[in-house]
Design an enzyme around this catalytic site. Structure first.
Site, PDB file in Angstrom:
ATOM      1  N   GLU A 122     109.395  30.672   4.266  1.00 18.24           N
ATOM      2  CA  GLU A 122     110.098  31.924   4.463  1.00 18.24           C
ATOM      3  C   GLU A 122     109.870  32.420   5.883  1.00 18.24           C
ATOM      4  O   GLU A 122     109.131  31.812   6.660  1.00 18.24           O
ATOM      5  CB  GLU A 122     109.654  32.964   3.420  1.00 18.24           C
ATOM      6  CG  GLU A 122     110.050  32.558   2.002  1.00 18.24           C
ATOM      7  CD  GLU A 122     109.572  33.537   0.937  1.00 18.24           C
ATOM      8  OE1 GLU A 122     108.995  34.581   1.297  1.00 18.24           O
ATOM      9  OE2 GLU A 122     109.776  33.238  -0.249  1.00 18.24           O
ATOM     10  N   HIS A 238     114.147  45.183   3.884  1.00 17.99           N
ATOM     11  CA  HIS A 238     114.557  43.805   3.653  1.00 17.99           C
ATOM     12  C   HIS A 238     115.974  43.634   4.186  1.00 17.99           C
ATOM     13  O   HIS A 238     116.840  44.474   3.925  1.00 17.99           O
ATOM     14  CB  HIS A 238     114.518  43.475   2.159  1.00 17.99           C
ATOM     15  CG  HIS A 238     114.443  42.009   1.881  1.00 17.99           C
ATOM     16  ND1 HIS A 238     115.523  41.172   2.048  1.00 17.99           N
ATOM     17  CD2 HIS A 238     113.418  41.220   1.468  1.00 17.99           C
ATOM     18  CE1 HIS A 238     115.167  39.935   1.735  1.00 17.99           C
ATOM     19  NE2 HIS A 238     113.884  39.942   1.383  1.00 17.99           N
ATOM     20  N   ARG A 286     111.132  39.835   9.436  1.00 24.18           N
ATOM     21  CA  ARG A 286     112.091  40.651   8.696  1.00 24.18           C
ATOM     22  C   ARG A 286     112.652  41.811   9.499  1.00 24.18           C
ATOM     23  O   ARG A 286     113.828  42.149   9.369  1.00 24.18           O
ATOM     24  CB  ARG A 286     111.435  41.199   7.424  1.00 24.18           C
ATOM     25  CG  ARG A 286     111.348  40.177   6.318  1.00 24.18           C
ATOM     26  CD  ARG A 286     110.693  40.767   5.093  1.00 24.18           C
ATOM     27  NE  ARG A 286     110.714  39.804   4.003  1.00 24.18           N
ATOM     28  CZ  ARG A 286     110.030  39.941   2.875  1.00 24.18           C
ATOM     29  NH1 ARG A 286     109.292  41.021   2.693  1.00 24.18           N
ATOM     30  NH2 ARG A 286     110.091  39.030   1.931  1.00 24.18           N
ATOM     31  N   HIS A 345     112.121  48.258   1.435  1.00 21.85           N
ATOM     32  CA  HIS A 345     111.577  47.182   0.603  1.00 21.85           C
ATOM     33  C   HIS A 345     110.080  47.285   0.361  1.00 21.85           C
ATOM     34  O   HIS A 345     109.611  47.099  -0.759  1.00 21.85           O
ATOM     35  CB  HIS A 345     111.893  45.854   1.274  1.00 21.85           C
ATOM     36  CG  HIS A 345     111.433  44.651   0.531  1.00 21.85           C
ATOM     37  ND1 HIS A 345     111.864  44.342  -0.746  1.00 21.85           N
ATOM     38  CD2 HIS A 345     110.564  43.651   0.880  1.00 21.85           C
ATOM     39  CE1 HIS A 345     111.316  43.207  -1.150  1.00 21.85           C
ATOM     40  NE2 HIS A 345     110.503  42.787  -0.196  1.00 21.85           N
ATOM     41  N   ARG A 380     104.776  43.375   7.333  1.00 20.63           N
ATOM     42  CA  ARG A 380     104.225  42.412   6.381  1.00 20.63           C
ATOM     43  C   ARG A 380     104.898  41.051   6.508  1.00 20.63           C
ATOM     44  O   ARG A 380     106.119  40.945   6.582  1.00 20.63           O
ATOM     45  CB  ARG A 380     104.400  42.922   4.943  1.00 20.63           C
ATOM     46  CG  ARG A 380     103.933  41.918   3.895  1.00 20.63           C
ATOM     47  CD  ARG A 380     104.030  42.470   2.497  1.00 20.63           C
ATOM     48  NE  ARG A 380     105.381  42.758   2.055  1.00 20.63           N
ATOM     49  CZ  ARG A 380     106.226  41.845   1.555  1.00 20.63           C
ATOM     50  NH1 ARG A 380     105.864  40.572   1.492  1.00 20.63           N
ATOM     51  NH2 ARG A 380     107.416  42.203   1.146  1.00 20.63           N
TER      52      ARG A 380
END
Length: 500
Positions: A122, A238, A286, A345, A380
């Protein structure tokens, strides 16, 4: 109904009171054996929190050629080196053992034809290290196993439909339990140690991937009691929630694992736009991807996630949760690009805790998204959220099992709050204000306007009513965003120059 007009009952004292029944709360409860643990679950058992919605997986350095140090390096880079390096090392070194522990509890992780763990990649990860269960249903599978284990443990008792709204304090200042509304009356739940595992506050925004209950209620009651909080301004959006016309509240998440599998982001003309934004393109951090998507949608252009070539006919098998959500919206992701929007998110900020999950108040602890351990820094890293709740929850449970604090000198003082939830109209207006002025990109003028609106709502609240606590949290969030005059990670201001 308010607490003042209800009979107040006192539950039997427990050794540990865990507020929240997601992965962090249940991991704490399980590891605290043989201590007597009571778990307050604001919803139905195992079904209403944010944990069950987690799609992406759990990051762990379990693959050939990988190592916890490499996982730590990726975590620090994604967090813009604002992380606590000790907390990051604690997280990444214990990740492989957490995977083993979950398997012993019965979690069925996905494996390849040879029986090895099937690892995905990811955004911002340098290695294939994401462990999944049932494709994109990792959170649901982990919650299934943890809930089953908790039900079987004699030292754990779960109280469903029981929402804590105030911390109980003794006359020496120590936290000695919590006051909760059970749907009919107010109850005092006394304990020698109180653990907040209530999740973050992303559901305060108009567009979110979180269930409505993830509204920061636990952080708000800690703030009301005087506990220190930190990093509230770091709210992660997100980049790929399913864009539904006129929708607000919780939007379906399109897991980052889709981009890890090769899905790309395209504009209305079918052209990819991420290669021009970052060397990692769709696998950039992100915040970078989310701002790129937002820039197009705010300019009136559509943005889509295109998984036709990367996943195609395998969608129902490999990503069943996403496939079902798309089909309910009338979109077949096997043959159509999926419209996307950023959505609130995850919150890196929360109740400030030390290495043992202790807050600034004696007797109060916090784990998971409700806590600020410093492990995430300014942003994060993907699939470190379930991991954080599991690692720090287990560590706290083990610590309490070995060294439970002594009982407080005095009994609980009278309840300091009247139970009165924030009304729906104010909650909806707050969601709009936060989305518009304290969202993905902010500036001083917008934040000042938000502060004024929130101050006006706070002025109309009944003194001591629990409804004021969420507004106080929102005010603290705005204040943190105004105080940090820089662009870093998930905190982005259009009125200051970005760091080089």
């Amino acid at each position: 109904m308010s607490a003042q007009s209800s009979a107040m009952a006192r539950q039997p004292a427990s050794e540990v009171l865990v507020i929240g029944a997601g992965v962090a709360g249940l991991a704490t409860a399980l590891a605290a054996a043989p201590r007597a643990v009571r778990v307050l679950d604001a919803g139905a058992p195992g079904g209403d929190g944010a944990s069950i919605w987690a799609q992406g997986g759990i990051a762990a350095a379990v693959g050939t050629g990988d190592a916890p140090a490499q996982h730590a390096a990726d975590t620090l880079a994604a967090g813009q080196w604002r992380n606590d390096p000790v907390a990051v090392r604690h997280l990444t070194e214990r990740a492989p053992d957490v995977i083993d522990w979950l398997e012993r509890l019965g979690v069925r992780f996905d494996r390849d034809g040879d029986g090895a763990l099937l690892l995905g990649r990811e955004a911002a990860h340098g290695r294939m290290r994401i462990v999944h269960a049932r494709g994109d249903a990792t959170g649901a599978e982990v919650m299934r196993a943890l809930t089953r284990a908790a039900v079987r443990c004699a030292h754990i008792a779960v109280a469903p439909q029981c929402r804590a709204f105030a911390l109980a304090r003794a006359d020496d200042g120590r936290v000695v339990g919590a006051w909760a509304w059970n749907g009919h009356a107010v109850e005092l739940w006394p304990a020698r140690a109180v653990v907040l595992a209530t999740g973050g506050y992303a559901a305060l925004y108009r567009h979110t991937t979180n269930p409505a209950g993830n509204d920061g209620g636990g952080i708000a009651l800690a703030l009301a009691a005087g506990a220190a909080v930190a990093d509230l301004e770091f709210v992660q959006f997100h980049p790929t929630a399913l864009a539904l016309p006129e929708a607000s509240g919780q939007l379906p998440l399109l897991t980052e694992a889709l981009r890890g599998a090769g899905a790309v982001l395209i504009d209305g003309s079918g052209q990819r736009f991420m290669p021009a934004e970052h060397p990692l393109a769709e696998l950039a951090p992100r915040d970078v991807v989310a701002r790129a998507v937002a820039a197009r949608t705010l300019a009136g252009h559509a943005a889509f996630l295109d998984a036709r070539a990367a996943v195609g006919a395998a969608f129902p098998e490999h990503f069943p949760t996403v496939f079902a959500a798309c089909m309910r919206a009338g979109i077949d992701p096997r043959t159509q690009p999926v419209p996307i929007t950023p959505a609130a998110h995850y919150c890196m900020g929360g109740v400030r805790v030390d290495a043992d999950a202790r807050s600034s108040l004696d007797g109060l602890y916090a784990v998971g998204e409700a806590a600020c351990t410093g492990v995430h820094g300014a942003n994060r890293l993907a699939s470190n959220s379930l991991l954080e709740g599991l690692v720090f929850g287990r560590a706290l449970g083990q610590h309490l099992a070995a060294a439970l604090p002594a009982a407080a000198a005095g009994a609980a003082l009278p309840c300091p709050r009247t139970y009165a939830p924030l009304d729906a109209a104010t909650r909806a207006a707050l969601a709009d204000v936060l989305w518009t002025y304290a969202g993905l990109v902010r500036d001083e003028a917008g934040l000042a306007h938000a502060a004024t609106r929130i101050a006006a709502w706070r002025a109309t609240r009944e003194p001591g009513a629990s409804a004021a606590d969420l507004l106080d949290l929102a005010a603290a969030l705005i204040a943190a965003m105004r105080a940090r005059r820089e662009c870093v990670g998930a905190h982005w201001r259009r009125d200051v120059r970005a760091a080089a």
